[in-house]
Motif scaffolding. Structure first.
Motif, PDB file in Angstrom:
ATOM      1  N   UNK C  54      -2.372   4.732  18.252  1.00 14.88           N
ATOM      2  CA  UNK C  54      -1.912   3.379  18.558  1.00 14.88           C
ATOM      3  C   UNK C  54      -2.399   2.409  17.480  1.00 14.88           C
ATOM      4  N   UNK C  55      -3.648   2.572  17.069  1.00 20.82           N
ATOM      5  CA  UNK C  55      -4.165   1.631  16.071  1.00 20.82           C
ATOM      6  C   UNK C  55      -3.522   1.864  14.708  1.00 20.82           C
ATOM      7  N   UNK C  56      -3.252   3.119  14.383  1.00 17.20           N
ATOM      8  CA  UNK C  56      -2.593   3.361  13.094  1.00 17.20           C
ATOM      9  C   UNK C  56      -1.165   2.816  13.111  1.00 17.20           C
ATOM     10  N   UNK C  57      -0.572   2.863  14.285  1.00 18.14           N
ATOM     11  CA  UNK C  57       0.789   2.346  14.388  1.00 18.14           C
ATOM     12  C   UNK C  57       0.833   0.858  14.070  1.00 18.14           C
ATOM     13  N   UNK C  65       2.765  -0.584   6.290  1.00 17.39           N
ATOM     14  CA  UNK C  65       2.063  -0.006   5.150  1.00 17.39           C
ATOM     15  C   UNK C  65       1.609   1.401   5.504  1.00 17.39           C
ATOM     16  N   UNK C  66       1.756   2.306   4.562  1.00 11.46           N
ATOM     17  CA  UNK C  66       1.363   3.690   4.795  1.00 11.46           C
ATOM     18  C   UNK C  66      -0.134   3.841   4.569  1.00 11.46           C
ATOM     19  N   UNK C  67      -0.816   4.357   5.566  1.00  9.64           N
ATOM     20  CA  UNK C  67      -2.250   4.598   5.396  1.00  9.64           C
ATOM     21  C   UNK C  67      -2.542   6.077   5.567  1.00  9.64           C
ATOM     22  N   UNK C  68      -3.195   6.641   4.571  1.00  7.20           N
ATOM     23  CA  UNK C  68      -3.547   8.068   4.638  1.00  7.20           C
ATOM     24  C   UNK C  68      -5.047   8.235   4.803  1.00  7.20           C
ATOM     25  N   UNK C  69      -5.713   7.176   5.234  1.00  7.34           N
ATOM     26  CA  UNK C  69      -7.170   7.280   5.341  1.00  7.34           C
ATOM     27  C   UNK C  69      -7.707   6.758   6.649  1.00  7.34           C
ATOM     28  N   UNK C  70      -6.871   6.832   7.686  1.00  4.63           N
ATOM     29  CA  UNK C  70      -7.309   6.251   8.948  1.00  4.63           C
ATOM     30  C   UNK C  70      -8.548   6.957   9.484  1.00  4.63           C
ATOM     31  N   UNK C 128      -0.727   1.971  -2.198  1.00  2.00           N
ATOM     32  CA  UNK C 128      -1.653   1.657  -1.119  1.00  2.00           C
ATOM     33  C   UNK C 128      -2.048   2.934  -0.392  1.00  2.00           C
ATOM     34  N   UNK C 129      -1.070   3.790  -0.180  1.00  2.00           N
ATOM     35  CA  UNK C 129      -1.359   5.043   0.512  1.00  2.00           C
ATOM     36  C   UNK C 129      -2.476   5.789  -0.200  1.00  2.00           C
ATOM     37  N   UNK C 130      -2.407   5.788  -1.522  1.00  2.00           N
ATOM     38  CA  UNK C 130      -3.420   6.488  -2.290  1.00  2.00           C
ATOM     39  C   UNK C 130      -4.781   5.830  -2.145  1.00  2.00           C
ATOM     40  N   UNK C 131      -4.797   4.521  -2.101  1.00  2.00           N
ATOM     41  CA  UNK C 131      -6.084   3.848  -1.960  1.00  2.00           C
ATOM     42  C   UNK C 131      -6.708   4.173  -0.609  1.00  2.00           C
ATOM     43  N   UNK C 132      -5.892   4.206   0.421  1.00  3.55           N
ATOM     44  CA  UNK C 132      -6.464   4.540   1.718  1.00  3.55           C
ATOM     45  C   UNK C 132      -6.918   5.998   1.743  1.00  3.55           C
ATOM     46  N   UNK C 133      -6.123   6.856   1.121  1.00  2.37           N
ATOM     47  CA  UNK C 133      -6.544   8.258   1.012  1.00  2.37           C
ATOM     48  C   UNK C 133      -7.886   8.338   0.291  1.00  2.37           C
ATOM     49  N   UNK C 134      -7.970   7.594  -0.804  1.00  6.56           N
ATOM     50  CA  UNK C 134      -9.209   7.580  -1.577  1.00  6.56           C
ATOM     51  C   UNK C 134     -10.357   7.088  -0.709  1.00  6.56           C
ATOM     52  N   UNK C 135     -10.101   6.060   0.066  1.00  6.22           N
ATOM     53  CA  UNK C 135     -11.145   5.533   0.936  1.00  6.22           C
ATOM     54  C   UNK C 135     -11.659   6.627   1.872  1.00  6.22           C
TER      55      UNK C 135
END
Ligand SMILES: Nc1ncnc2c1ncn2[C@@H]1O[C@H](COP(=O)(O)OP(=O)(O)OP(=O)(O)O)[C@@H](O)[C@H]1O
Ligand SMILES: Nc1ncnc2c1ncn2[C@@H]1O[C@H](COP(=O)(O)OP(=O)(O)OP(=O)(O)O)[C@@H](O)[C@H]1O
Ligand SMILES: CC(C)C[C@H](N)C(=O)O
Ligand SMILES: [Mg+2]
Ligand SMILES: [Mg+2]
Lengths: 294, 253, 361, 389, 239
Positions: C54-57, C65-70, C128-135
């Motif tokens: 739910x929070x990622x949604x 925004x696509x987040x790969x680091x939730x 952005x996806x990459x930055x979140x992945x990196x995070x």
């Protein structure tokens, strides 16, 4: 001298990333999808080479060609079955399917070849490493071959995209599929071709990845796949020279941070550098700035 | 002092001087036209006025306040609203919500009021709905309030954009080709709507349009741009007969 | 217009009703002794994943925004909250320690949300996806190398190894690198989980249907237009991102306190992806879908246990097939036409209900 | 406290049991019928999919093999066995455990890896269900409760033993270490090794880490050891990565003494690996697949026949776990009709008092904490095979 | 003169929205036919259905004696049926020159012929020549419209589908565009034209159809319709 040797280690690793990243960026640039199964196609390709060359004693070049054929068929099939039905769906949907495909390939590999690691025999084991400064510095044959392969592939890809009708079709498809169709471009065929090229590159990448870093397991492709994806974005995703540059730099940063800062925290350092670079240059090193005309 | 005072405004993209030495002065409540050949720099002027592009030279003064180079959010708050040549709606949101976003800075309550559903929430939301529906009604969109914006036909999308822009309660409204894609009847209707909007809201309107009936029928003053420079200025009649304008833009009959 | 209000409220009530109904059902089954160990063991993780989804949604569906680091946020929340709990439960009443754990977990994750939010403001899409992945990867790597100990001199910290902590003999290692935190007293319960799910849903649903939520969705749909009507992009992007992070942190605490040990490896890229799968499968921007998808996909691999070696193979195939069935425009059109046939009059003039606007736009 | 402090009564019964085990192992299939009750439900947990699948597969196979042998030798079924996948993940491992509980689990032979084992151990402690892990080697695993036992060495134990061995035998003076900092097992051994090495005056010139995410390229770590002048490189890691290190070292012409732990076992079985690179590699391991004793040979050939692979030490550990439980069950009069908690109490009493001879060691005993005591064997690879040192 | 394009009883849906209902019409070889209709009448939808971008629910479309309603869009184009789509749809990342090149994608008649057409397009639309190396995405609205037109011409079509080609163009250019349409038509290209500027469209067209909420309401000679009271009232803005 020591620095040079670390640097060479970095370039060596980087050239492998670059090779994988080229396939990534190719597919991304045209089909606008993150093919997270790319790393696993590489893994399959490596197994093919392993059995053809390592076990059956086939000529290494033939083994790679065989692997390219297998990977191309595999890549095109995956595209046809799993991605094409979602052509008009939101791009995230395809991303998830790609992840599903990635799991699937790993599971198939495990069932087919077990999870026991295989030690890959270098496909260029016949060649001698280059020795410099009276043997103080050696550059392995794998590194040399990988870099040459990278550069050749990069140049050919750039030429192909910019100078052939099929390449032009790719560019058009990447911009606007509907409009491309109206120009007479067969979008499905173009995307299939892109996958074919990407997957054939994956086969080459797999052979060279495992030649340099010889442990082969069903999960072998996963991490290099992600790293290469990172490299592709780092260089500016969709940009062919960007993928090359991004890959090499990523390898260098990774190895130098291992060498001079901390082996324990090198992953964090690599990613931190990446984040910083992206904040400064939001579309990657060589990425096109997308001009939205208002 | 006029509502909007633009002096010596200019911008270059690389080597291309898209707009140069533009002076413009618009009075409160005026209907003002900006016309010119394709690629003359009209939209670019809008983009500078609204902060999308930073001008490379010149000043923009709104109501005595220098807003040159400010960001779009601030400029919106200062009282300039716009529509876009390529329609930019919130496509996945309803028609009503599109307008409510326009009311963002007009009717306010903070995040916590929303999350905790404090009494103010209901009250303000009602107020928003009322206001939004009032605007939609003006543009004859009230029946489509529940539609997704993307499902409206082109002409209605244009109107929705205007409604949304008006919701920000602007002093100056910029309309970029509002009649594009409308047939003569619809255009006619739009003219009335724009007139009544001006009268009702007392807002000054600067518009770009290629439909000369529309421009001549509605604008009290017109500036003509060509290659980024002003080539003529005046009322409809003067413009229609200006040989430079005829040569560059209208074409002889 | 009133109808519109009602529609969203009704939908929210249904969503919450599903959650409460699920809770009641489980309580009844449990009282009747009809609950398997396997299923009851998954209840808390299900709640945690639901909160994650739910929070990622909020980030993916609402902010676009696509987040790969939730999982990274989940990780920092889990570690900080668990640490608080481990330390506090020795000298504070249990409920207080627990409450504090959740608060701290959420707050720390939120803080990281702000930190990651900064690049978010400059980047978009895959960058952005990459930055979140990196995070996420940075968090994992650092937590793997993180050693924290306590002795009579206070806290000791090292990024090398536990020996470098130089603890006294009476010292206790709290976080032991890759080994993480061990010996946690299990404190999460299904009831706590459900309460948190409901809070998360209430907050996010209310947020989405408020002024702030509209602003967030407007940014998603058209950033330039949103700016032009005076929506402060920075503020709302950050708000969405941080809110999303806070709940991920809370989910992390809930998750961590369900097991006796906590390791950083759990919160890796694969977990982030898994959550993303929940979100996409449930429908981007559809919170109820996220709830259901998270629950179903958490249970699914367990249901497939009888398939033995083919378990994950089948899981992968199911994922692909469901995805195609759910998202392929042809399938969607087919389903729509079928439902339209059943509810002819209902479908009339209700173009507004159609979610897909893809076509040839 | 080890076996010696147990009461004579149980000690004698354990002796009896150990002979009977030996008998079954030797005369498999004869139907000695030592066990007559309802079959005991024994379950295994381990990663059979994902990155750690090799370990889980080995354990699964060996458990299955052992159960089959025991059942066959006994004539009637002693064990009913079931194995569940945990993907090397704590959450999945607890799920697997719960699934096994639904099945009626009475004894747990697992999980395989440390992180899941810690989580599952807490659950078993809660349920008072007997758990013995074949291979999860961190001390934290058995700290969860007195119902949790290990058959493998603990990590500190290996770290200390390795340092002692290196110091005593003067294998090297300048020690380099390469370990996996993202892995609990590897970093656990590393830490204790480092502490013990200091005590033994071994000079550690460099300690380099890698992680699960960057382990494909280990050349820089090797280069740093070379640079630091290490004449012995300690590798408390698994054999896949070790094989990479050996290859990298060979490429750069670096040839120190390499010294590994139990995780190194298996290196000779990697398909395609040039075993000549492993020449001179030393390791402490409780098991070597080409040991010449009868027990090992019987096991290895049975395993090969059934699964087509050479078993590694984890397989041997798992095999021992099942046999040890069998021995304890027979000696403790355990029956499948008892509830899991009673089974657990009985097994605890047996294990803290009995002695067990298995593939991975003779005369194994357990103290009340659940840790095993057995002698490590140091082996060196010579001519592509293990040789005792 | 034969029927070049005939549309027979087509139905098109967007999800459950029935956008085109049983529409039939035809275009004869060499003609200019125009479709007029209010916003949302379904003109664009019809165009997309012909060019293959949208699938038919039922009905048939024949082109040059061949059924094309089941054919993929890219194959239809190869039959010489080019479209200037609504909203321009230029390739924004490619330069003007590359966009035009894409227009000639299906052509196999040699570099020279293509080069000639380049010159022809640059001649007709000189602004494009000025901007030949600018990325199309940064062109002004009108410039993009010209590019879309030029790109379709580069395809050397037998039939052109034009969806509001004058939208966003200056009065001068509107005249210019209509001149071009007429000229192209004279050179043998059949044209199906959708225009908001119904007056001018009817001026150059031979025949016209009036589309209202997805159905054909009227049809006839262009001049005839231009004088029809209803049409004048509804679409030409004359009382
Ligand atoms: N971001 C940009 N980069 C480069 N050139 C640009 C950019 N934006 C606009 N231009 C150029 O500046 C000129 C002015 O463009 P503008 O959009 O203002 O024209 P316009 O007067 O609105 O024309 P139209 O009536 O066709 O919309 C055009 O030639 C365009 O190509
Ligand atoms: N992608 C879509 N999804 C759903 N409905 C659509 C879509 N595109 C168009 N429609 C609907 O189909 C109908 C016909 O639209 P179409 O675009 O064909 O009209 P048009 O005659 O071209 O109008 P305009 O003059 O505005 O271009 C309209 O009611 C419109 O709302
Ligand atoms: C099977 C091995 C990978 C287990 C390892 N000894 C651990 O404790 O994790
Ligand atoms: Mg413009
Ligand atoms: Mg249209």
């Amino acid at each position: 001298m020591q620095f040079l040797s670390y640097l060479i280690n970095g370039i060596s690793l980087g050239s492998v990333y670059a090779l994988i990243a080229l396939g990534y960026t190719m597919v991304y640039g045209i089909a606008k999808m993150l093919n997270f199964a790319h790393g696993d196609v590489i893994m399959i390709g490596s197994y093919v080479v392993f059995f053809a060359f390592g076990s059956a004693g086939m000529n290494p070049v033939l083994a790679i060609v065989l692997s390219m054929v297998v990977c191309t068929v595999l890549g095109v099939t995956i595209e046809r079955v799993a991605y094409r039905p979602l052509r008009e769906a939101p791009s995230l949907a395809v991303l998830i399917t790609a992840i599903g495909v990635s799991y699937l390939l790993q599971q198939v590999a495990q069932l087919a070849w077990t999870s026991n690691p295989k030690s890959f025999t270098s496909v260029v084991s016949g060649l001698k490493p280059i020795s410099l400064f009276g043997g103080q510095l050696t550059i392995s044959a794998e590194t040399v071959v990988t870099i040459i392969a990278c550069i050749v592939i990069m140049v050919v890809l750039i030429w192909f995209v910019n100078n052939t009708p099929a390449g032009h079709a790719m560019l058009a498809v990447s911009e606007d599929r509907g409009a491309a169709q109206l120009m007479g471009v067969n979008v499905n065929a173009t995307i299939s071709l892109t996958f074919a090229i990407g997957s054939a590159l994956a086969a080459v990448a797999g052979a060279l990845l495992c030649s340099s870093y010889p442990t082969l397991q069903p999960t072998t492709g996963a991490m290099p796949g992600i790293k290469a994806f990172v490299a592709a974005v780092f260089g500016g995703i969709g940009s062919i020279p960007g993928a090359f540059l991004g890959g090499i730099l990523l390898g260098i940063i990774e190895n130098l941070s291992k060498a001079y800062i901390s082996t324990q925290l090198s992953d964090a350092i690599v990613f931190l550098v990446l984040v910083v670079v992206l904040i400064v240059k939001p579309t990657g090193l060589l990425g096109k700035k997308v001009n939205v005309k208002v | 002092m006029a509502l909007l005072e633009v002096s010596n405004l200019g911008i270059a993209f690389g080597g291309l001087q898209a707009v140069a030495q533009l002076d413009l002065s618009i009075e409160k409540g005026h209907l003002y036209g900006l016309i010119g050949p394709n690629g003359a720099g009209k939209t670019t002027v809008f983009n500078m006025l609204t902060g999308v592009y930073k001008p490379t030279e010149g000043n923009i003064i709104l109501d005595g306040k220098d807003i040159t180079g400010q960001n779009p959010e601030l400029i919106s708050k200062s009282g300039i609203a716009r529509t876009f040549q390529n329609i930019r709606l919130f496509n996945d949101m309803t028609v009503l919500d599109n307008v409510k976003v326009g009311l963002h800075n007009q009717i306010r309550y903070n995040m916590w009021t929303g999350i905790l559903r404090l009494p103010a929430y209901k009250e303000k939301e009602h107020e928003m709905n009322r206001e939004a529906m009032k605007l939609l009604k003006i543009f004859d969109l009230d029946k489509e309030a529940d539609y997704k914006a993307s499902q409206l036909p082109y002409g209605k999308q244009r109107k929705l954009e205007i409604a949304r822009a008006l919701a920000t309660n602007p002093k100056l409204l910029l309309l970029d080709e509002p009649a594009a894609g409308m047939n003569p009847n619809e255009t006619e209707e739009l003219m009335h709507t724009i007139h009544s909007v001006r009268d009702q809201f007392g807002v000054a309107i600067l518009l770009i349009e290629h439909d000369m009936n529309f421009v001549m029928g509605i604008c009290e003053e017109i500036t003509v741009l060509d290659y980024g420079r002003v080539i003529a200025r005046g009322d409809g009649k003067a413009i229609r007969n200006n040989p430079k304008v005829i040569a560059a833009y209208l074409g002889g009959d | 217009m009133l109808k519109n209000m009602k529609k969203s409220t009704k939908s929210n009530v249904i969503t919450l009703g599903i959650v409460v109904g699920f809770y009641v059902l489980i309580q009844i089954l449990s009282a009747a002794g009809a609950l398997t160990n396997s299923f009851s063991g998954q209840l808390v993780p299900i709640c945690a994943y639901v909160i994650m989804a739910v929070s990622l949604n909020l980030t993916v569906g609402m902010l676009g925004e696509l987040s790969l680091g939730h999982a990274g946020f989940m990780s920092v929340g889990a570690f900080s909250g668990t640490l608080v709990y481990v330390v506090m439960s020795e000298n504070a009443p249990q409920p207080l320690a627990l409450l504090l754990a959740f608060v701290v977990g959420g707050a720390v994750a939120g803080l990281f949300g702000v930190l990651v939010g900064i690049p978010v403001l400059r980047l978009s899409g895959d960058y952005l996806a990459i930055v979140t992945l990196a995070f996420g990867e940075i968090v994992k790597n650092v937590m793997n190398a993180c050693y924290l100990g306590v002795d009579s001199h206070g806290l000791h910290f090292s990024l090398k190894d536990s020996a470098s902590l130089n603890l006294e003999v009476d010292g206790k290692v709290l976080i032991n690198g890759a080994m993480g935190i061990t010996g946690i007293k299990k404190a999460s319960t299904f009831t706590i989980g459900i309460v948190l799910v409901i809070i998360t849903l209430l907050v996010i649903l209310n947020l989405v249907n408020s002024r702030a939520g509209r602003a967030i969705k407007a940014i998603r749909d058209n950033e330039i237009a949103a700016r032009s009507v005076g929506v402060p992009i920075t503020k709302y992007k950050l708000m969405a991102f941080v809110t999303s992070a806070v709940f991920a942190g809370v989910a992390g605490v809930l998750y961590a306190l369900n097991y006796s040990s906590l390791v950083a490896k759990k919160f890796d890229y694969n977990t982030s992806i898994l959550i993303l799968v929940f979100v996409v499968l449930g429908g981007i921007g559809n919170l109820r879908g996220s709830v259901i998808a998270a629950a179903v996909l958490t249970v699914l691999p367990e249901l497939l246990r009888s398939m033995n070696d083919y378990r994950m193979l089948i899981y992968a195939i199911v994922l692909i097939v469901v995805m195609i069935f759910n998202q392929s425009p042809e399938m969607i059109a087919l389903r729509k036409r079928l439902t339209a046939r059943f509810r002819k009059e209902d479908a009339e003039g209700k173009g507004a209900k159609d979610k897909e606007k893809k076509g040839v736009a | 406290a080890c076996g010696s402090s147990a009461s004579t009564d149980t000690a004698s019964s354990s002796e009896a049991a150990s002979t009977s085990t030996a008998a079954t192992a030797e005369a498999a299939g004869e139907g000695s019928g030592a066990y007559t009750g309802t079959p005991i439900k024994i379950g295994g947990i381990g990663p059979v999919t994902g990155g750690a699948a090799i370990y889980g597969q080995a354990v699964k196979n060996a458990e299955e093999l052992a159960v089959k042998e025991i059942n066959a030798a006994n004539g009637s079924d002693v064990f009913e066995w079931k194995f569940e996948d945990d993907e090397h993940d704590a959450e999945k491992s607890v799920n697997a455990y719960n699934t096994l509980k639904d099945w009626g689990l009475q004894v747990l032979a697992g999980p395989v890896t440390t992180t899941p084992s810690i989580a599952v151990a807490a659950e078993t402690a809660n349920d008072n269900l007997f758990m013995m892990t074949p291979s999860a080697s961190a001390p934290a695993v058995i700290e969860s409760g007195d119902n949790v036992f290990q058959i493998c060495f603990t990590d500190p134990n290996q770290g200390v033993a390795s340092a002692d061995y290196i110091a005593e035998n003067k294998l090297g003076t300048k020690v380099g270490i390469i370990y996996d900092s993202s892995d609990a097992y590897s970093s656990g051994i590393y830490e204790k090794f480092k502490a013990e090495a200091a005590a033994k005056n071994l000079e550690i010139v460099t300690a380099e880490a890698f992680t699960a995410d960057n382990k494909s390229d280990l050349s820089t770590q090797v280069a740093k050891c070379q640079q630091a002048g290490a004449d012995l490189v300690f590798l408390p890691i698994y054999y896949q990565e070790a094989s990479q290190i050996l290859i990298a070292a060979n490429k750069s012409g670096y040839a120190p003494v390499f010294f590994g732990c139990d995780g190194m076992d298996g290196i000779l079985t990697i398909e395609g690996f040039d075993t000549s690179l492993a020449e001179g590699l030393m390791l402490l391991t409780p098991f070597a697949a080409d040991a010449q004793d009868e027990k090992t040979q019987a096991f290895v050939s049975a395993y090969k026949e059934a699964y087509g692979d050479t078993p590694n030490q984890f397989a041997a550990d798992a095999y021992d776990v099942v046999y040890a439980i069998y021995q304890a069950a027979v000696a403790g009069g355990i029956n499948g009709d008892m509830d899991a908690s009673d089974v657990c109490d009985a097994l605890k009493a047996q294990f803290t008092s009995m002695t067990f001879d298995g593939l991975t060691g003779d005369g194994m005993t357990w103290d009340a904490s659940g840790a095993v005591s057995k002698a490590p064997k140091a082996v060196v690879i010579k001519d592509g095979a293990y040789a005792a040192m | 003169m034969g029927e070049m394009l005939s549309v027979k009883n087509i139905n098109v849906y967007y999800g459950s929205i029935h956008a085109i209902k049983d529409v039939s019409f035809h275009v004869n070889e060499g003609e200019i036919v125009t479709l007029i209709g209010a916003n949302g009448a379904g003109k664009t939808t019809t165009m997309h259905a012909i060019s293959g971008l949208l699938k038919l629910q039922s009905g048939e479309i024949d082109y040059c004696g061949q059924t094309i309603s089941k054919m993929e869009a890219h194959k239809i184009i190869r039959l010489g049926l080019a479209q200037v789509p609504e909203g321009r749809r230029v390739f924004s990342g490619l330069t003007v020159q590359q966009n035009l090149q894409m227009g000639a994608y299906t052509r196999r008649d040699g570099k020279e012929a293509i080069q000639n057409d380049f010159d022809m397009v640059f001649d007709l639309l000189p602004r494009l020549k000025e901007r030949r190396n600018q990325p199309a995405g940064t062109l002004s609205g009108g410039e993009q419209q010209m590019l879309a037109m030029g790109r379709a011409l580069m395809c050397k079509p037998k039939m052109l589908l034009l969806d509001e080609p004058s939208m966003g163009l200056s009065p001068l250019l509107v005249k210019e565009i209509f001149k071009i349409i007429r000229q192209v038509n004279r050179n043998g290209v059949t044209v199906l034209l959708v225009e908001q500027n119904a007056k001018m469209a009817l001026e150059i067209a031979n025949r016209a159809y009036v589309l209202e909420t997805g159905t054909i309401k009227m049809e006839g000679e262009a001049t005839e319709l231009a004088n029809n009271i209803e049409v004048r009232k509804a679409y030409l803005g004359c009382e």
